[in-house]
Motif scaffolding. Sequence first.
Motif, PDB file in Angstrom:
ATOM      1  N   ASP A   5      -1.557 139.590  70.572  1.00  0.00           N
ATOM      2  CA  ASP A   5      -0.531 139.898  69.231  1.00  0.00           C
ATOM      3  C   ASP A   5      -0.029 139.242  68.162  1.00  0.00           C
ATOM      4  N   GLU A   6      -0.758 138.354  67.680  1.00  0.00           N
ATOM      5  CA  GLU A   6      -0.402 137.739  66.319  1.00  0.00           C
ATOM      6  C   GLU A   6      -1.417 138.735  65.336  1.00  0.00           C
ATOM      7  N   ARG A   7      -2.494 139.991  65.849  1.00  0.00           N
ATOM      8  CA  ARG A   7      -3.072 140.228  64.872  1.00  0.00           C
ATOM      9  C   ARG A   7      -2.328 141.935  65.206  1.00  0.00           C
ATOM     10  N   LYS A   8      -1.771 141.860  66.026  1.00  0.00           N
ATOM     11  CA  LYS A   8      -0.345 143.017  66.597  1.00  0.00           C
ATOM     12  C   LYS A   8       0.396 142.638  64.866  1.00  0.00           C
ATOM     13  N   LYS A   9       0.838 141.754  64.943  1.00  0.00           N
ATOM     14  CA  LYS A   9       2.375 141.598  63.782  1.00  0.00           C
ATOM     15  C   LYS A   9       1.356 141.828  62.610  1.00  0.00           C
ATOM     16  N   HIS A  10      -0.013 141.559  61.984  1.00  0.00           N
ATOM     17  CA  HIS A  10      -0.157 141.857  60.962  1.00  0.00           C
ATOM     18  C   HIS A  10      -0.563 142.922  60.257  1.00  0.00           C
ATOM     19  N   LEU A  16      -2.383 136.056  73.661  1.00  0.00           N
ATOM     20  CA  LEU A  16      -1.503 135.678  71.774  1.00  0.00           C
ATOM     21  C   LEU A  16      -2.269 135.813  70.971  1.00  0.00           C
ATOM     22  N   ARG A  17      -3.869 135.908  70.842  1.00  0.00           N
ATOM     23  CA  ARG A  17      -4.705 136.192  69.724  1.00  0.00           C
ATOM     24  C   ARG A  17      -4.203 138.202  69.317  1.00  0.00           C
TER      25      ARG A  17
END
Length: 41
Positions: free
Chosen positions: A36-41, A33-34
Amino acid sequence: MYWDDTVIFGLVTVALMIVFMIGWVGFVVRDHLRKDERKKH
């Protein structure tokens, strides 16, 4: 009811294996999940 040492040892081993698996799966899911969050930014 009398608990034999081998029975207690077996139950403790199974319990530790279950706790280890839950902790490992939780760590992998949290890391995923971490990422995936990094990929969005």
